[in-house]
Each structure stands twice: as structure tokens, then as C-alpha cells.
Design a protein around this motif. Structure first.
Motif, PDB file in Angstrom:
ATOM      1  N   LYS A 123      40.785  36.922  35.625  1.00 32.63           N
ATOM      2  CA  LYS A 123      39.861  36.044  36.343  1.00 32.63           C
ATOM      3  C   LYS A 123      38.521  36.743  36.480  1.00 32.63           C
ATOM      4  N   THR A 124      37.472  36.026  36.198  1.00 35.34           N
ATOM      5  CA  THR A 124      36.132  36.589  36.299  1.00 35.34           C
ATOM      6  C   THR A 124      35.336  35.855  37.369  1.00 35.34           C
ATOM      7  N   TYR A 125      34.291  36.516  37.841  1.00 31.64           N
ATOM      8  CA  TYR A 125      33.445  35.955  38.899  1.00 31.64           C
ATOM      9  C   TYR A 125      31.986  36.061  38.480  1.00 31.64           C
ATOM     10  N   SER A 126      31.196  35.133  38.932  1.00 32.50           N
ATOM     11  CA  SER A 126      29.757  35.221  38.691  1.00 32.50           C
ATOM     12  C   SER A 126      29.212  36.402  39.495  1.00 32.50           C
ATOM     13  N   PRO A 127      28.027  36.912  39.147  1.00 33.07           N
ATOM     14  CA  PRO A 127      27.460  38.017  39.917  1.00 33.07           C
ATOM     15  C   PRO A 127      27.369  37.707  41.416  1.00 33.07           C
ATOM     16  N   GLU A 129      29.268  35.579  43.129  1.00 28.51           N
ATOM     17  CA  GLU A 129      30.621  35.557  43.682  1.00 28.51           C
ATOM     18  C   GLU A 129      31.158  36.973  43.868  1.00 28.51           C
ATOM     19  N   GLN A 130      30.899  37.843  42.882  1.00 27.53           N
ATOM     20  CA  GLN A 130      31.390  39.214  42.980  1.00 27.53           C
ATOM     21  C   GLN A 130      30.723  39.956  44.131  1.00 27.53           C
ATOM     22  N   LEU A 131      29.424  39.748  44.300  1.00 24.32           N
ATOM     23  CA  LEU A 131      28.713  40.394  45.394  1.00 24.32           C
ATOM     24  C   LEU A 131      29.275  39.942  46.739  1.00 24.32           C
ATOM     25  N   GLN A 132      29.580  38.646  46.862  1.00 25.92           N
ATOM     26  CA  GLN A 132      30.141  38.144  48.119  1.00 25.92           C
ATOM     27  C   GLN A 132      31.532  38.715  48.362  1.00 25.92           C
ATOM     28  N   ARG A 133      32.327  38.831  47.308  1.00 24.31           N
ATOM     29  CA  ARG A 133      33.649  39.440  47.450  1.00 24.31           C
ATOM     30  C   ARG A 133      33.529  40.888  47.905  1.00 24.31           C
ATOM     31  N   ASP A 134      32.564  41.601  47.336  1.00 21.45           N
ATOM     32  CA  ASP A 134      32.345  42.992  47.731  1.00 21.45           C
ATOM     33  C   ASP A 134      31.902  43.086  49.189  1.00 21.45           C
ATOM     34  N   ASP A 159      30.101  48.824  45.514  1.00 20.78           N
ATOM     35  CA  ASP A 159      28.792  48.231  45.259  1.00 20.78           C
ATOM     36  C   ASP A 159      27.810  48.639  46.356  1.00 20.78           C
TER      37      ASP A 159
END
Length: 455
Positions: A123-127, A129-134, A159
Motif C-alpha cells: 500500500k502506498t500513500y501520497s506525500p 498522506e504519509q506526512l499526516q501518518r508520520d 520524518d
């Protein structure tokens, strides 16, 4: 598939069930992965294997990752996708393990796992989405840290933008010594950022641990004598060649960045000390304090070299309690020199505490109990000669940790002029039964004079 924080046993069937439920949500060919597995916290009293994971799915690559971070267990689909067969030679710094009949059992160690990153889909995330997950992950773990009484933590990677965002929105409750790796470390070197840049909340520290060998808990660390009961003879995994390690240490040291290597076994520690000695001889730096993360198995010769370099080892603390069920793999003779706080402190080495979370729980009270008693959850005592006192354990977890990151002048003790970071406990560590230290309640955690956790 395991508990990150405390000793908890699970069944292999429960792991299969969780992974099956996950597989049902994903298209074929997509990885199904489980985390925080501990191979000695299984009610079945055996190692999970390829046959167990084949029950999860024949259409998905499946992996269960040991919480120690150095071994993973794969199903047949994953092995097939990666092109691994029983005839595949072991990779440098890793192994493809086999059962008694010479067939792959699904366990793969250390650098041999790299091939699995090249196959299947994840599963991949947009930049964004990834920043929010971090951000969300950092805010969550910060709450956990202060709940357990931690006010400063050495972060390995992560991050940096997310960390700053979490601080800006008021959700960073602990202070961070930020330890860089990969692209971030190269950016530090290329732009001239040295260890120490930052402020009292986020500061560039040592490098993230540069891995030189395998794992203590997973029995892959590089040691000078064969592991017990393993045929053919096996002495663990060295994951870096000496010449490559030397080049890395020299590059980092010349950039004014505190060197930090992961070294568990005595063979790996020897390699790391050799690299540090060569780097500092070629380019001397005052008060360099090269760091050794784990530094698990030492001897008198290694101890003398650690002292001569003023190296700062950060040893496992919670392992003495949490991982006592693994010490029989090494035996008492080796455990007398394992997590050797007594030997290091007696030699005048400023040893610090380390959980290496996720490999070990980060609860400092669990760690102190283990350091003081060397008594495990299972009733076993190993390496009792390495016990230290409560006062010594407190220093290891406070001022020595600050010394480890060159911050002893601003933190690590309750002293006028230092940061107002402290923890209030419900019991006195000096008077309570040492076997009950881990059960002491945190009444309050204070960072920067502000209560960030109230029990």
C-alpha cells in the motif's frame, strides 16, 4: 501480532487469524505483514514457520517480522516471488534458514531479507498522506513516552518535518535527540550540519545506528564462538565489511557528526572500535564520544578500548526482565559478560540506557528492575555479576543518557539552571521491593516545567 509494551503470550493461530483478516482486504500479490512478533512469547512453544504462513494465503506474499528487527518469517508465495529456493546460497550478512530435512522453513535473517523489498506490491500513500501518518504516529508515541516517564528520547530516523509540525501544534511532549540516517545523514554532511545544532526540544544528535551485525534477541549477532545447538556451526551475521565500515566512520567523523554503530556481539564491537580508532587517529576530534548502540557482549580487551576512546555504549535495559527467556541460548558463561553494566561502570565508562524500541519495551522502570535484579519475568536470573545499584541505574537512565548526546550541561539531573524535566513516582525506588519496581505508578511527568502526563 505481539504486544509492544509488556510480556504477553500469543498463539500461532491468533497470528494466522489476524493475517487472514488482513489478506481478505487486499488484492492478490499485495504484501500481508505482521509486526511485533516475539518468537519466545508464543504459547505453542515453537517457531512459526512457512507452513503456518501458507495457511494465511496462497495468493499473497506473507511476512511476520520479529520485533527485534533482524529476522522475518515468510510464506511459500513470498519465497517463490523472491526466487528463493533451498539451493539459494546465503546472502552476505544474512541467511535463508532450513529445517532438519534441508527445506526452507521461512525464516530469513538480516541482509538476506533485502530481496523481498523488490517483489510484490505494498500500500502506498501520497506525500501529504504519509506526512499526516508520520505526524499522527509521532504524536501518539510522544504520549506513550511521557506516560511511562520519559522526558527525552534519542530518535533514530523519522520524518524531521513531521517532528517539527508536531512540536508546532503542541503535541511534542518529550525532547528529541534526532539521529539521522541515509539521505538525511548525507544532507547533514553536504550542508555542514554538525551534531549539536538545534535547540532544547529538537537537536541533531549522533548518526542513527549504523548496523554492523545481527540481533541479540533473535540470536544473529556476531560472536566469537558458535551458538549452542546449531548445525552447521553458526556465529551470527556480520552485516558490514571492515573496509566499508572504516570509510563510513571516517566520512562521518570528518563532518563533525557523532559516530553511532549498532554492534551486539563481541566480533562486531571489535570491528566498530577498530573503525572508530582509525577515524579518530586520521582526524582527531576532542570529546568525540563515539556511540555504540547495544554493545551487548564484551570482554576485558574490548572494555579497555571502549574506555580509551571515551566511547558511550547504550545497552539494553528492559531485556534483563523482558527477554530472560532467550538467555539460555547463550548460557551463563556468556551472560556474565552480556549487558555488562557492572563492568562498564566499574571501569569508569558512562554507559547509558537503551530500549531500541521496537525490539524492547521502553519502560524505564522495567529496565531499572532488570538492571538491579537481573531477574526475568520467568523467574530466571542470568549474569547476576552484572547487577548494579538503584542509584547507579538511575544515573544510567538520566545523566548518562544526557552525556551520551552531549547534553549533560542542560539535562539529566535535577539541578539549578537545568531544564525542568522530571518524573514523580508513587513509590521510592530505594525502599520498595526491587522485584516490584516495574509496577510503580507514574504520578506525573513534567517537561519544561509543564505537566505532560498526570497519572
Amino acid at each position: 501480532v505481539g504486544n509492544p509494551y509488556v510480556v504477553e503470550f500469543v498463539t500461532i493461530q491468533s497470528i494466522i487469524d489476524k493475517l487472514k483478516a488482513r489478506a481478505a482486504q487486499l488484492p492478490p500479490g499485495t504484501w500481508v505483514e505482521g509486526y511485533f512478533h516475539d518468537d519466545t512469547k508464543v504459547k505453542d512453544n515453537r517457531i512459526i514457520d512457512v507452513h503456518d504462513l501458507d495457511k494465511v494465503s496462497a495468493d499473497h506474499p506473507v511476512a511476520v517480522h520479529h520485533r527485534g528487527g533482524h529476522t522475518s518469517f515468510y510464506n511459500s508465495k513470498a519465497l517463490q516471488m523472491a526466487g528463493i529456493t533451498k539451493n539459494t546460497p546465503d546472502a552476505f550478512g544474512g541467511t535463508y534458514d532450513k529445517d532438519a530435512k534441508g527445506e526452507l522453513n521461512g525464516r530469513v535473517t538480516d541482509r538476506a531479507r533485502a530481496v523481498f523489498a523488490k517483489v510484490g506490491t505494498r500500500k502506498t500513500y501520497s506525500p501529504a498522506e504519509q506526512l499526516q501518518r508520520d505526524r499522527d504516529g509521532l504524536a501518539f508515541i510522544s504520549k506513550q513516552f511521557v506516560k511511562y516517564g520519559l522526558t527525552s528520547v534519542h530518535h533514530e530516523g523519522g520524518d524531521l518535518m513531521a517532528l517539527q509540525d508536531v512540536r508546532a501544534r503542541g503535541d511534542l511532549l518529550h525532547r528529541v535527540s534526532y539521529e539521522c540516517q541515509d539521505k538525511m545523514l548525507e544532507a547533514m554532511i553536504n550542508t555542514g550540519i554538525q551534531t549539536g545544532l538545534g535547540d532544547e526540544w529538537i537537536r541533531f544528535g549522533a548518526t542513527s545506528e549504523h548496523t554492523v551485525d545481527g540481533s541479540f534477541s533473535e540470536r544473529t549477532m556476531a560472536i566469537s564462538r558458535p551458538y549452542q545447538g546449531i548445525t552447521p556451526p553458526y556465529q551470527g551475521n556480520l552485516t558490514e565489511k571492515q573496509e566499508d565500515l572504516d570509510a563510513w566512520a571516517d566520512k562521518v567523523n570528518r563532518a563533525g557528526i557523532q559516530m553511532n554503530c549498532h554492534a551486539n556481539g563481541d566480533v562486531a564491537i571489535d570491528h566498530v572500535l577498530t573503525a572508530y580508532e582509525r577515524a579518530l587517529k586520521a582526524f582527531p576530534r576532542a570529546d568525540a564520544r563515539p556511540k555504540i548502540t547495544h554493545c551487548s557482549l564484551i570482554n576485558e580487551s574490548l572494555l579497555a578500548r571502549i574506555k580509551a576512546l571515551n566511547a558511550v555504549p547504550a545497552l539494553f535495559t528492559t531485556y534483563a526482565y523482558y527477554n530472560a527467556d532467550k538467555f539460555h541460548f547463550y548460557g551463563e558463561d556468556m551472560m556474565k559478560n552480556m549487558m555488562a553494566y557492572r563492568s562498564l561502570l566499574d571501569a569508569g565508562v558512562r554507559a547509558a540506557a537503551g530500549s531500541d524500541f521496537s525490539p524492547g519495551p521502553f519502560d524505564p522502570l522495567m529496565g531499572i528492575q532488570g538492571m538491579v535484579t537481573r531477574h526475568g519475568w520467568n523467574g530466571e536470573t542470568w549474569g547476576a555479576n552484572q547487577k548494579i545499584t538503584v542509584d547507579e541505574a538511575l544515573r544510567v537512565n538520566t545523566i548518562n543518557g544526557a552525556y551520551n548526546s552531549h547534553e549533560e550541561n542542560i539535562k539529566g539531573s535535577i539541578t539549578a539552571g537545568k531544564l525542568a524535566d522530571y518524573v514523580v513516582l508513587a513509590e521510592d525506588l530505594h525502599t520498595i521491593n526491587p522485584e516490584k519496581i516495574k509496577d510503580i505508578k507514574i504520578v506525573r511527568t513534567v517537561t519544561g516545567g509543564k505537566t505532560v502526563y498526570q497519572g
